[in-house]
Scaffold this active site. Sequence first.
Site, PDB file in Angstrom:
ATOM      1  N   SER A 181     -13.665  13.567  18.557  1.00  0.00           N
ATOM      2  CA  SER A 181     -13.322  13.570  19.986  1.00  0.00           C
ATOM      3  C   SER A 181     -14.528  13.228  20.851  1.00  0.00           C
ATOM      4  O   SER A 181     -14.418  12.463  21.811  1.00  0.00           O
ATOM      5  CB  SER A 181     -12.807  14.943  20.405  1.00  0.00           C
ATOM      6  OG  SER A 181     -11.758  15.315  19.571  1.00  0.00           O
ATOM      7  N   ASN A 187      -4.495   3.904  13.556  1.00  0.00           N
ATOM      8  CA  ASN A 187      -3.721   5.084  13.951  1.00  0.00           C
ATOM      9  C   ASN A 187      -4.597   5.988  14.817  1.00  0.00           C
ATOM     10  O   ASN A 187      -4.497   7.213  14.776  1.00  0.00           O
ATOM     11  CB  ASN A 187      -3.227   5.829  12.705  1.00  0.00           C
ATOM     12  CG  ASN A 187      -2.110   6.829  13.031  1.00  0.00           C
ATOM     13  OD1 ASN A 187      -1.620   6.862  14.158  1.00  0.00           O
ATOM     14  ND2 ASN A 187      -1.736   7.636  12.065  1.00  0.00           N
ATOM     15  N   GLY A 219      -5.406   7.600  17.923  1.00  0.00           N
ATOM     16  CA  GLY A 219      -4.957   8.021  19.250  1.00  0.00           C
ATOM     17  C   GLY A 219      -6.113   8.164  20.223  1.00  0.00           C
ATOM     18  O   GLY A 219      -5.970   7.902  21.420  1.00  0.00           O
ATOM     19  N   ARG A 221       4.025   6.948  18.216  1.00  0.00           N
ATOM     20  CA  ARG A 221       3.354   8.016  18.977  1.00  0.00           C
ATOM     21  C   ARG A 221       3.490   7.702  20.465  1.00  0.00           C
ATOM     22  O   ARG A 221       3.071   6.647  20.930  1.00  0.00           O
ATOM     23  CB  ARG A 221       1.886   8.141  18.542  1.00  0.00           C
ATOM     24  CG  ARG A 221       1.772   8.516  17.063  1.00  0.00           C
ATOM     25  CD  ARG A 221       0.344   8.555  16.579  1.00  0.00           C
ATOM     26  NE  ARG A 221      -0.418   9.645  17.181  1.00  0.00           N
ATOM     27  CZ  ARG A 221      -1.705   9.870  16.916  1.00  0.00           C
ATOM     28  NH1 ARG A 221      -2.365   9.082  16.096  1.00  0.00           N
ATOM     29  NH2 ARG A 221      -2.324  10.880  17.489  1.00  0.00           N
ATOM     30  N   SER A 227      -2.706  16.021  25.787  1.00  0.00           N
ATOM     31  CA  SER A 227      -3.747  16.110  26.811  1.00  0.00           C
ATOM     32  C   SER A 227      -4.537  14.808  26.861  1.00  0.00           C
ATOM     33  O   SER A 227      -5.308  14.574  27.783  1.00  0.00           O
ATOM     34  CB  SER A 227      -4.685  17.271  26.499  1.00  0.00           C
ATOM     35  OG  SER A 227      -5.400  17.004  25.309  1.00  0.00           O
ATOM     36  N   GLN A 228      -4.340  13.946  25.855  1.00  0.00           N
ATOM     37  CA  GLN A 228      -5.083  12.683  25.844  1.00  0.00           C
ATOM     38  C   GLN A 228      -4.694  11.783  27.011  1.00  0.00           C
ATOM     39  O   GLN A 228      -5.465  10.924  27.424  1.00  0.00           O
ATOM     40  CB  GLN A 228      -4.855  11.944  24.525  1.00  0.00           C
ATOM     41  CG  GLN A 228      -5.627  12.576  23.369  1.00  0.00           C
ATOM     42  CD  GLN A 228      -5.437  11.817  22.066  1.00  0.00           C
ATOM     43  OE1 GLN A 228      -5.012  10.674  22.063  1.00  0.00           O
ATOM     44  NE2 GLN A 228      -5.753  12.455  20.961  1.00  0.00           N
ATOM     45  N   ASP A 288      -5.714  21.328  16.374  1.00  0.00           N
ATOM     46  CA  ASP A 288      -6.079  20.744  15.077  1.00  0.00           C
ATOM     47  C   ASP A 288      -6.510  21.814  14.078  1.00  0.00           C
ATOM     48  O   ASP A 288      -6.064  21.841  12.938  1.00  0.00           O
ATOM     49  CB  ASP A 288      -7.207  19.724  15.245  1.00  0.00           C
ATOM     50  CG  ASP A 288      -6.693  18.425  15.848  1.00  0.00           C
ATOM     51  OD1 ASP A 288      -5.458  18.293  15.989  1.00  0.00           O
ATOM     52  OD2 ASP A 288      -7.515  17.557  16.164  1.00  0.00           O
ATOM     53  N   ARG A 295       3.196  17.254  11.979  1.00  0.00           N
ATOM     54  CA  ARG A 295       2.387  18.188  11.197  1.00  0.00           C
ATOM     55  C   ARG A 295       3.112  19.503  10.891  1.00  0.00           C
ATOM     56  O   ARG A 295       2.780  20.172   9.908  1.00  0.00           O
ATOM     57  CB  ARG A 295       1.065  18.475  11.924  1.00  0.00           C
ATOM     58  CG  ARG A 295       0.116  17.303  11.823  1.00  0.00           C
ATOM     59  CD  ARG A 295      -1.154  17.528  12.603  1.00  0.00           C
ATOM     60  NE  ARG A 295      -2.176  16.564  12.186  1.00  0.00           N
ATOM     61  CZ  ARG A 295      -3.337  16.399  12.812  1.00  0.00           C
ATOM     62  NH1 ARG A 295      -3.630  17.128  13.880  1.00  0.00           N
ATOM     63  NH2 ARG A 295      -4.213  15.526  12.366  1.00  0.00           N
ATOM     64  N   HIS A 311      -5.491  12.948   7.717  1.00  0.00           N
ATOM     65  CA  HIS A 311      -6.725  13.539   7.191  1.00  0.00           C
ATOM     66  C   HIS A 311      -6.685  15.054   7.159  1.00  0.00           C
ATOM     67  O   HIS A 311      -7.156  15.684   6.218  1.00  0.00           O
ATOM     68  CB  HIS A 311      -7.897  13.048   8.036  1.00  0.00           C
ATOM     69  CG  HIS A 311      -7.729  13.278   9.516  1.00  0.00           C
ATOM     70  ND1 HIS A 311      -8.719  13.748  10.313  1.00  0.00           N
ATOM     71  CD2 HIS A 311      -6.653  13.124  10.348  1.00  0.00           C
ATOM     72  CE1 HIS A 311      -8.292  13.845  11.560  1.00  0.00           C
ATOM     73  NE2 HIS A 311      -7.035  13.472  11.603  1.00  0.00           N
ATOM     74  N   LYS A 328     -10.516   9.157   8.268  1.00  0.00           N
ATOM     75  CA  LYS A 328     -10.274   9.152   9.710  1.00  0.00           C
ATOM     76  C   LYS A 328     -11.363   9.923  10.458  1.00  0.00           C
ATOM     77  O   LYS A 328     -11.784   9.523  11.540  1.00  0.00           O
ATOM     78  CB  LYS A 328      -8.910   9.761   9.998  1.00  0.00           C
ATOM     79  CG  LYS A 328      -8.400   9.500  11.398  1.00  0.00           C
ATOM     80  CD  LYS A 328      -6.965   9.981  11.498  1.00  0.00           C
ATOM     81  CE  LYS A 328      -6.139   9.234  12.509  1.00  0.00           C
ATOM     82  NZ  LYS A 328      -6.598   9.135  13.845  1.00  0.00           N
TER      83      LYS A 328
END
Length: 660
Positions: free
Chosen positions: A26, A95, A97, A125, A173-174, A321, A352, A395, A423
């Site tokens: 991040s 992939n 994001g 996504r 939140s991204q 996460d 997930r 991952h 990743k």
Amino acid sequence: MYKTPFLDLPALSSAAGEVTLPGSKSISNRVLLLAALCQGTTVVRDLLDSDDTRVMLQALRQLGCGVLVEGTSVTVSGLGGRLAHSQAIEFFMGNAGTVMRPLTAALAVLGGDFILKGVPRMHERPIGDLVDALRALGCRIDYLGQEGYPPLRIGTPQIRIDAPIPVRGDVSSQFLTALLMALPLAAGQQDITIEVVGELISKPYIDITLNLLQRFGIEVRREAWSRFTIAAGCRYQSPGEIHVEADASSASYFIALGALSAGPGMRVLGVGADSIQGDIRFVEAAQAMGAEVESGPNWLHIRRGAWPLRGLTLNGNHIPDAAMTLAIMALYADAPTTLTDIGSWRVKETDRIAAMATECRKLGATVEEGPDWIRVHPLPTGQWRRASIHTYDDHRVAMCFSLAALNPDGVMVRIEDPACVAKTFPDYFETLFEVARPLDVPVICIDGPTASGKGTLASRVAAALGYHYLDSGALYRVTAHAAVQAGLALDAANEKNIAELARQLPVRFEGDRIWLADLDVTDEIRSEAGGMRASLVSALPAVREALVDLQHSFARLPGLVADGRDMGTVIFPASPLKVYLTASAETRAQRRHAQVLQRGQAADYSALLADLQARDARDIQRSAAPLRAAADALDLDNTGLSIDDSVNQLLAWWEERLQR
Ligand code: DC
């Protein structure tokens, strides 16, 4: 990195030691984009090298940024708010994001002609909430596939900031992060306000964004978690140099290892309790489950406390996460563990919640799930099952399930597609193996007469399983070479001296090259003469004895394939799979003949055949380690087989052994 189709993790008894973790994904990707958007040059230290950061670096190069990578440092020459050129660019986001969302926003505000696409999962996504917010601002964005999802086409905007910009905060939140990083590019005469619609999830990631924006000269006024204002006239300014913290989410696996292992504990370097990453609060969750954690600036030390762990109910929204790691720790608890408010798990690299539930059940666990929660029941001793864990190109699924190898039933865990950890943590398994203590390291032994192809077979099987490979013949060859260099005749009179050399042999295997101290001796020892000399020293019992410890030291996680004379009889007698590889003398002589010709040397087939038969006779009759199959070895006659056939036969036998 393991690129094998699967990686078998032998059952582990514990883990202890020190690990240095790679940089946070991040932080890495935010810093890279900010460095690209600002004026001036930024040196980024300790950058994560992973799939997602490579995607970002590639995108920045396409945009015309200067990018210089030197080890874990990257120097980025910023665009200064303007693009270097105006041609159309197509970006491939994989992939990632953390690239897709912020880059979409930044490019939409900068304007141009861009296409952003990714792998099929990326096209599932959602990005609609971000696109809506950007359109409200005057950006031009079209969907090239399904409405609300990538791929996207971006055009030239007509920015108008006459009202607060609404953005939904309850899916990812991204979206807010992306806007916060893009909007300073549009800052003119008036403040820009973003209004969050719905309850903002994953707030700690917004904290990371605000913290980094500040480092790059942008102050954001925050009112609760619903209004964010960027001041008129602000401008991106490079901090010159910036350091990336280790990834707190990656730390969660090692924190868990510490909590699950009796013994001195785990020390994690690169991230401490003062981290700016929200996932550091995983530490508190681990403590609540029983871990004992000490921490300081940039380090953590974790020991097992309560045991079994304590089951609990926890809102996982603030550590989306790392909370996945709790779902695995839950298997080792005294009561069910319920994680709530984790709806965002469903739109990550994979769904997930479904993935964790499905794979935990394969291990034997009872799992309940709802739209935004999961409940994992403890898995008692005696009920763990050997499982092949599907990893969904995620991952974190792969890393989480490695923790199942600590199960009390001693069952191994198969991780499919281990390379998906690239990743965020390409060397995850290597790092794990440095601190993990196995109950047992699996060893496959392959022996057979000279020129039977055992070396090729052994190294191919090792590569297929991701195991280490021991070419024991090479150790005798190197020993003979070292003895000759030391001026020793290769006979019984020098047995003690040669054994002494063998005991301290500074040999190193690197790929298919073999080094003695700082000399590459591969070609010398591989010669026919090198083989003859090896045959002489290998007949000396003291030399054989001196090489035992060295050979044992090759049995490291995740496993070993060893080839040579006494692998299955003397060195690894407990090996669960021993194979005695043969082929007719004629076939072996033909292969050797072809090999010699290939090296551009002259070869006489009849002489080679006679040589080979004489060597067989000598090898069978000699007193020290005569050539013979271990009593429990399986015979494989490869006279009519291709190498692939032999490899497949061995892998099939191995699979059979694992089923037992
Ligand atoms: O497998 P190779 O040709 O590289 O072996 C060289 C010599 O060493 C050969 O004469 C067999 C002997 N050897 C041995 O005695 N014990 C081993 N474990 C491996 C090889």
